[in-house]
Design a protein around this motif. Sequence first.
Motif, PDB file in Angstrom:
ATOM      1  N   UNK A 190       0.874  -1.181   0.000  1.00 45.93           N
ATOM      2  CA  UNK A 190       0.000   0.000   0.000  1.00 45.93           C
ATOM      3  C   UNK A 190       0.913   1.234   0.000  1.00 45.93           C
ATOM      4  N   UNK A 191       0.604   2.193  -0.862  1.00 46.41           N
ATOM      5  CA  UNK A 191       1.562   3.256  -1.188  1.00 46.41           C
ATOM      6  C   UNK A 191       2.015   4.136  -0.018  1.00 46.41           C
ATOM      7  N   UNK A 192       1.089   4.552   0.849  1.00 45.17           N
ATOM      8  CA  UNK A 192       1.499   5.437   1.945  1.00 45.17           C
ATOM      9  C   UNK A 192       2.388   4.693   2.940  1.00 45.17           C
ATOM     10  N   UNK A 193       1.990   3.472   3.292  1.00 48.89           N
ATOM     11  CA  UNK A 193       2.772   2.645   4.223  1.00 48.89           C
ATOM     12  C   UNK A 193       4.106   2.261   3.581  1.00 48.89           C
ATOM     13  N   UNK A 194       4.039   1.907   2.302  1.00 47.64           N
ATOM     14  CA  UNK A 194       5.238   1.470   1.580  1.00 47.64           C
ATOM     15  C   UNK A 194       6.272   2.565   1.414  1.00 47.64           C
ATOM     16  N   UNK A 195       5.795   3.793   1.139  1.00 45.90           N
ATOM     17  CA  UNK A 195       6.709   4.928   0.941  1.00 45.90           C
ATOM     18  C   UNK A 195       7.193   5.493   2.274  1.00 45.90           C
ATOM     19  N   UNK A 196       6.224   5.861   3.118  1.00 46.32           N
ATOM     20  CA  UNK A 196       6.554   6.569   4.356  1.00 46.32           C
ATOM     21  C   UNK A 196       7.286   5.688   5.367  1.00 46.32           C
ATOM     22  N   UNK A 197       6.868   4.415   5.463  1.00 49.92           N
ATOM     23  CA  UNK A 197       7.511   3.532   6.441  1.00 49.92           C
ATOM     24  C   UNK A 197       8.508   2.549   5.820  1.00 49.92           C
ATOM     25  N   UNK A 198       8.027   1.664   4.961  1.00 48.89           N
ATOM     26  CA  UNK A 198       8.913   0.593   4.472  1.00 48.89           C
ATOM     27  C   UNK A 198      10.122   1.110   3.689  1.00 48.89           C
ATOM     28  N   UNK A 199       9.908   2.151   2.877  1.00 47.51           N
ATOM     29  CA  UNK A 199      11.027   2.723   2.123  1.00 47.51           C
ATOM     30  C   UNK A 199      12.103   3.263   3.044  1.00 47.51           C
ATOM     31  N   UNK A 200      11.673   3.973   4.087  1.00 52.03           N
ATOM     32  CA  UNK A 200      12.630   4.538   5.053  1.00 52.03           C
ATOM     33  C   UNK A 200      13.234   3.459   5.947  1.00 52.03           C
ATOM     34  N   UNK A 201      12.446   2.436   6.279  1.00 59.19           N
ATOM     35  CA  UNK A 201      12.971   1.318   7.072  1.00 59.19           C
ATOM     36  C   UNK A 201      14.129   0.669   6.302  1.00 59.19           C
ATOM     37  N   UNK A 202      13.879   0.385   5.017  1.00 59.51           N
ATOM     38  CA  UNK A 202      14.904  -0.253   4.178  1.00 59.51           C
ATOM     39  C   UNK A 202      16.125   0.650   4.028  1.00 59.51           C
ATOM     40  N   UNK A 203      15.891   1.934   3.773  1.00 64.42           N
ATOM     41  CA  UNK A 203      16.998   2.875   3.590  1.00 64.42           C
ATOM     42  C   UNK A 203      17.880   2.930   4.842  1.00 64.42           C
ATOM     43  N   UNK A 204      17.233   3.057   6.000  1.00 67.17           N
ATOM     44  CA  UNK A 204      17.984   3.140   7.263  1.00 67.17           C
ATOM     45  C   UNK A 204      18.797   1.869   7.497  1.00 67.17           C
ATOM     46  N   UNK A 205      18.182   0.721   7.247  1.00 68.92           N
ATOM     47  CA  UNK A 205      18.883  -0.552   7.445  1.00 68.92           C
ATOM     48  C   UNK A 205      20.075  -0.710   6.513  1.00 68.92           C
ATOM     49  N   UNK A 206      19.903  -0.286   5.269  1.00 68.17           N
ATOM     50  CA  UNK A 206      20.985  -0.404   4.282  1.00 68.17           C
ATOM     51  C   UNK A 206      22.135   0.561   4.594  1.00 68.17           C
ATOM     52  N   UNK A 207      21.799   1.685   5.231  1.00 68.26           N
ATOM     53  CA  UNK A 207      22.839   2.674   5.572  1.00 68.26           C
ATOM     54  C   UNK A 207      23.413   2.458   6.972  1.00 68.26           C
ATOM     55  N   UNK A 208      22.846   1.493   7.698  1.00 67.94           N
ATOM     56  CA  UNK A 208      23.274   1.285   9.088  1.00 67.94           C
ATOM     57  C   UNK A 208      24.775   1.039   9.249  1.00 67.94           C
ATOM     58  N   UNK A 209      25.409   0.235   8.385  1.00 67.43           N
ATOM     59  CA  UNK A 209      26.862   0.041   8.546  1.00 67.43           C
ATOM     60  C   UNK A 209      27.638   1.355   8.493  1.00 67.43           C
ATOM     61  N   UNK A 210      27.190   2.292   7.651  1.00 70.45           N
ATOM     62  CA  UNK A 210      27.859   3.596   7.553  1.00 70.45           C
ATOM     63  C   UNK A 210      27.544   4.463   8.758  1.00 70.45           C
ATOM     64  N   UNK A 211      26.287   4.394   9.229  1.00 70.85           N
ATOM     65  CA  UNK A 211      25.883   5.196  10.387  1.00 70.85           C
ATOM     66  C   UNK A 211      26.668   4.796  11.636  1.00 70.85           C
TER      67      UNK A 211
END
Length: 289
Positions: free
Chosen positions: A112-133
């Motif tokens: 679902x677009x709002x959940x997918x963009x606002x939450x899941x997209x950011x969840x994935x982004x944060x997780x993928x950048x976690x090693x750098x963070x």
Amino acid sequence: MTTWTPADMPDLTGKTAIVTGANSGIGLPTALELARHGARVVVAARSAEKGEAAVARLRQAVPGAEISFGRLDLADLASVRTFAAGVDRVDLLINNAGIGMIGRAETKDGFELQFGTNHLGHFALTGLLLPLLVAVPGARVVTVSSDAHTIGKLDFDNLGLERGYGRMTAYGRSKLANLLFTLELHRRAQRAGLDLLSVATHPGATATGFVKLGPLQWLLGVFLQKAEAGALPSLYAATSPAIRGGEFVGPKAKLLTPSETARSAEVAARLWDVSTELTGVRFEEISHH
């Protein structure tokens, strides 16, 4: 705390900030102040045309600042992975982009677009950048939520909202997910002993292009605060030495109390597991704690 302004921000020279949706709304003044205080800023946006235009505006406003554009479509996990793979450093991740009040639609991956963009997209982004963070001292993840989270309900058996879709309730649900994620990331980072702060914000009702009123759009400017004021909670959360992690920062940098559901560690852990399953992003650095 009502007197805090961007003038109180510390020097950010040497730090890299990524702001999603920095091409418009509160993302633009957020990126502007970070650049003004010396940060290297990445404008992460879906549209290259709008993103490059924002970079040009920011460079004009802050001559000599290091500002770049990165294409990121949060409604497409392949785009999130491509973007993250191109990042070499991140001290401040501002999960700012958001969509709202739209008819039911789906992301590239069928969420679902709002959940997918606002939450899941950011969840994935944060997780993928976690090693750098976690590789830099004092990294922060700021996720823009909303007081609309109080109307959100999470039904794990109806995450696609095939039944009972409402524009506002779907938005509230995505913002509830933002808060649950923020607080759970804070708990996990603490348990893992990581030097990483996770903070949520509520910008307040802000005059941006977010709500479309057609010919009555000008009314928003009369009743709502300017985007600069909406950016203030994010800037405070990203830079104030008073932040300890796990806060919910509202307008004028005041601390707010999330709803009871948003504070539930049980609901947050379940959402985390489901989000991991849906995105395939595992947060290795903190998943063993």
